[in-house]
Design an enzyme around this catalytic site. Structure first.
Site, PDB file in Angstrom:
ATOM      1  N   LYS A 158      -0.476   6.178  -4.536  1.00 52.01           N
ATOM      2  CA  LYS A 158       0.904   5.764  -4.791  1.00 52.01           C
ATOM      3  C   LYS A 158       1.124   5.739  -6.293  1.00 52.01           C
ATOM      4  O   LYS A 158       0.448   5.014  -7.020  1.00 52.01           O
ATOM      5  CB  LYS A 158       1.143   4.380  -4.199  1.00 52.01           C
ATOM      6  CG  LYS A 158       2.545   3.856  -4.463  1.00 52.01           C
ATOM      7  CD  LYS A 158       2.805   2.586  -3.699  1.00 52.01           C
ATOM      8  CE  LYS A 158       4.157   2.015  -4.042  1.00 52.01           C
ATOM      9  NZ  LYS A 158       4.420   0.762  -3.330  1.00 52.01           N
ATOM     10  N   LYS A 189       2.592   9.209  -2.063  1.00 48.67           N
ATOM     11  CA  LYS A 189       3.944   8.731  -2.322  1.00 48.67           C
ATOM     12  C   LYS A 189       4.242   8.753  -3.802  1.00 48.67           C
ATOM     13  O   LYS A 189       3.413   8.259  -4.558  1.00 48.67           O
ATOM     14  CB  LYS A 189       4.035   7.302  -1.782  1.00 48.67           C
ATOM     15  CG  LYS A 189       5.322   6.609  -2.051  1.00 48.67           C
ATOM     16  CD  LYS A 189       5.250   5.227  -1.496  1.00 48.67           C
ATOM     17  CE  LYS A 189       6.454   4.471  -1.958  1.00 48.67           C
ATOM     18  NZ  LYS A 189       6.352   3.071  -1.740  1.00 48.67           N
TER      19      LYS A 189
HETATM   20  C1  PBG Z   1       6.527  -1.828  -1.866  1.00 38.09           C
HETATM   21  C2  PBG Z   1       7.111  -0.480  -1.666  1.00 38.09           C
HETATM   22  C3  PBG Z   1       7.932   0.280  -2.510  1.00 38.09           C
HETATM   23  C4  PBG Z   1       8.295   1.427  -1.779  1.00 38.09           C
HETATM   24  C5  PBG Z   1       7.659   1.339  -0.548  1.00 38.09           C
HETATM   25  N1  PBG Z   1       6.909   0.162  -0.511  1.00 38.09           N
HETATM   26  C6  PBG Z   1       8.481  -0.012  -3.846  1.00 38.09           C
HETATM   27  C7  PBG Z   1       7.633  -0.063  -5.034  1.00 38.09           C
HETATM   28  O1  PBG Z   1       6.417   0.107  -4.991  1.00 38.09           O
HETATM   29  O2  PBG Z   1       8.204  -0.332  -6.070  1.00 38.09           O
HETATM   30  C8  PBG Z   1       9.225   2.519  -2.236  1.00 38.09           C
HETATM   31  C9  PBG Z   1       9.854   3.331  -1.166  1.00 38.09           C
HETATM   32  C10 PBG Z   1      11.020   4.153  -1.578  1.00 38.09           C
HETATM   33  O3  PBG Z   1      11.350   4.305  -2.754  1.00 38.09           O
HETATM   34  O4  PBG Z   1      11.661   4.701  -0.674  1.00 38.09           O
HETATM   35  N2  PBG Z   1       5.569  -1.939  -2.840  1.00 38.09           N
END
Ligand code: PBG
Length: 323
Positions: free
Chosen positions: A195, A248
């Protein structure tokens, strides 16, 4: 054989030829639709930066699930907006927390729907970071215990899959051990293994009210410049017991999806995130692109790169198109 004996255009002449040799297909059953759950009653509130995406109160979930199943979408991932936040994110594992209630409602009314839960603290902490703090730093090891408790509370409420997205080190092992201790050895972990610290999450942070109140997430989410590190992260998560690997965002990281596909045999999920969705919607609204075709081409590119599963706000639109 080369031109003029060989002519690649022979196989593109009409739609029958093209569909005969098509290498990649999207299937509605491999799309996951994200749901944002709000407190209150009869809430159906569109997210301003994500046209077509709504925050829903729990009483709206049964009809939402029915609509999804009718479209052939069998899986959702849940995000909660709790009534109260605190420094430790204790709402994340409350027995009657927003997500725990939402899971019970969905499992009650639509037992056929697969419920994935996002395991993270940023929606539940008053400072908006994904773990608890010591001074202004997210404390890795203290956070693990809270994450594990959260995952177990989701399983107790009936979640089918837990998906940790916090990027703390060691969280997959900690969650696996806690699930097993609590007799949830059959609940899989979909790890947000790779991520990135991404500007593409902007609209999500509005939708889920989870922007950090100070600083940013760069000390735990990955640097967008790195790809070897992605393999290292994924290797660790496999060793710790992940059942799925997730990348992601998706489109800006197709090379990473492809690398993971080559290196690992676990199912791979890609999260087509909020900003990626919002950009297509906005350009389509302006009439600058054909939104439907760009959606299809985008999701296809994620599949072609090697993802098995796509988490996307386009799931419903795409399902309608595939019918
Ligand atoms: C929680 C999380 C996030 C997203 C999914 N789970 C936000 C982040 O890490 O700031 C983002 C998903 C999206 O942008 O569609 N940590």
């Amino acid at each position: 054989m080369v031109f003029p004996e060989y002519r690649p255009r022979r196989l593109r002449r009409n739609s029958s030829f093209r569909s005969l040799i098509r290498e990649t297909h999207l299937h509605t059953s491999q799309l996951v639709y994200p749901l944002f759950i709000m407190p209150g009653k009869k809430v159906r509130q569109e997210v301003p930066s994500m046209p077509g995406v709504f925050r829903l109160s729990i009483d709206q979930l049964a009809s939402e699930a029915k609509e999804l199943l009718a479209l052939g979408i069998n899986s959702v991932i849940l995000f909660g907006l709790p009534e109260h936040k605190d420094a430790m994110g204790s709402g994340a594992h409350a027995k009657n927390g927003i997500i725990q209630k939402a899971i019970r409602e969905l499992k009650n009314k639509s037992p056929g729907l697969l419920v994935i839960t996002d395991v993270c603290l940023c929606e539940y902490t008053d400072h908006g970071h994904c773990g608890c703090l010591i001074d202004e730093e997210v404390d890795n090891d203290a956070t693990l215990e809270i994450l594990a408790k959260t995952a177990v509370s989701h399983a107790q409420a009936g979640a089918d899959i837990v998906a940790p997205s916090d990027m703390m080190d060691g969280r997959v092992a900690e969650i696996r051990a806690s699930l097993d201790e609590n007799y949830f050895d059959m609940i899989p972990i979909m790890s947000y293994a790779v991520k990135y610290s991404s500007a593409f999450y902007g609209p999500f942070r509005d939708a889920a009210d989870c922007a950090p109140q100070f600083g940013d997430r760069r000390s735990y989410q990955m640097d967008p410049a790195n790809s070897r590190e992605a393999l290292r992260e994924a290797t660790l998560d496999v060793a710790e017991g992940a059942d799925f690997l997730m990348v992601k965002p998706a489109v800006a990281y197709l090379d990473i999806i492809s690398k993971l596909r080559d290196e690992f045999d676990l199912p791979i999920a890609a999260y087509h995130v909020s900003g990626e969705y919002a950009m297509i919607k906005a350009a389509a609204e302006k009439g600058w692109i054909d939104g439907e075709r760009v959606m299809q081409e985008t999701l296809l590119s994620i599949k072609r790169a090697g993802a098995d599963i796509i988490i996307t706000y386009f799931a419903k639109d795409m399902a309608r198109l595939l019918r």
